[in-house]
Design a protein around this motif. Structure first.
Motif, PDB file in Angstrom:
ATOM      1  N   LYS A  97       6.502   8.884  -5.449  1.00  7.85           N
ATOM      2  CA  LYS A  97       6.900   8.080  -6.600  1.00  7.85           C
ATOM      3  C   LYS A  97       8.370   7.693  -6.520  1.00  7.85           C
ATOM      4  N   ASP A 188       1.701  -7.300  -7.585  1.00  3.76           N
ATOM      5  CA  ASP A 188       2.479  -6.865  -8.746  1.00  3.76           C
ATOM      6  C   ASP A 188       1.715  -7.041 -10.047  1.00  3.76           C
ATOM      7  N   PHE A 191      -0.728  -4.209 -10.160  1.00  2.00           N
ATOM      8  CA  PHE A 191      -0.012  -2.975 -10.505  1.00  2.00           C
ATOM      9  C   PHE A 191       0.151  -2.870 -12.010  1.00  2.00           C
ATOM     10  N   LYS A 197       0.762   2.046  -8.871  1.00  2.00           N
ATOM     11  CA  LYS A 197       2.073   1.865  -8.252  1.00  2.00           C
ATOM     12  C   LYS A 197       2.037   1.792  -6.728  1.00  2.00           C
ATOM     13  N   SER A 198       0.857   1.817  -6.122  1.00  2.00           N
ATOM     14  CA  SER A 198       0.807   1.812  -4.660  1.00  2.00           C
ATOM     15  C   SER A 198      -0.458   1.117  -4.172  1.00  2.00           C
TER      16      SER A 198
END
Length: 214
Positions: A97, A188, A191, A197-198
């Motif tokens: 993170k 994005d 996300f 986040k990945s």
């Protein structure tokens, strides 16, 4: 041209020994050895910016988590490979993170380290099997209550399918006949919509919701 590596470890003997080992690797050379995150920051300010930072997780004053976060915010193009004595899930996930692209244990053999560094350079990330399992399980837990009513556009769904593949974002852009920037926009957007986040998270979401590759 050899890739430059900076080692950050408060144990000087270990750091120097690691530097000697890496100096024998075909594709890598040591740029600098720093005793803390603060020393690393000073080194960067002097223009000593490597391709890869081998970062000890447990350090006094400014630990690996803080250092990784600083690198992510200030030098996102520098690849961070975390080194740790522990294989606990919380440290692994926290380092990821905070921007780490790789995670290895300090008891690895030199040939395993060289292999991991080469994969990190070529693919942008490296996690051994034990780490991948922990990441997968953690993301499954985080995503198990994700809502199914989120609206995704046809192009976002198409991109989502490709996240399961081994293709790079550049290759996905070619496959979808669009620019890499457009692919970044799709990524994005997903996300944000899916609270992920990945790419690993996107791939797991895709598999869980029946989106396979074409």
């Amino acid at each position: 041209m050899k890739k430059k590596i900076t080692i950050v470890d408060d144990h000087v003997l270990i750091a120097n020994a690691l530097g000697e080992i890496i100096s024998n690797f075909k594709n890598f050379e040591i740029l600098s050895i720093c005793e803390s995150g603060q020393v690393l920051m000073s080194s960067f300010e002097k223009g000593n910016i490597p391709d890869v930072v081998l970062l000890d997780v447990s350090m006094p004053i400014m630990d690996g988590f803080e250092t990784a976060k600083w690198l992510k915010e200030n030098h996102p193009d520098v690849l961070v490979m975390a080194l740790s004595m522990q294989d606990d899930e919380s440290s692994l996930i926290k380092m990821i993170k905070n921007g780490a692209k790789g995670y290895m244990l300090k008891n690895i053999k030199p040939d395993q380290l060289e292999k991991g560094l080469n994969i990190l350079i070529n693919k942008g990330r490296f996690f051994p099997e034990w780490a991948s399992d922990k990441i997968f399980n953690s993301l499954l837990d985080d995503d198990k209550d994700a809502p199914n009513s989120i609206f995704l556009s046809d192009r976002e769904i198409e991109f989502l399918k490709y996240t399961v593949s081994e293709m790079s974002y550049k290759k996905i852009a070619e496959k979808m006949y669009c620019s890499p920037r457009t692919i970044e926009n799709y990524r994005d957007s997903l996300f944000q919509k899916l609270n992920l986040k990945s790419r690993v998270g996107l791939a797991i979401y895709a598999m869980k919701n029946g989106y396979g590759t074409e």
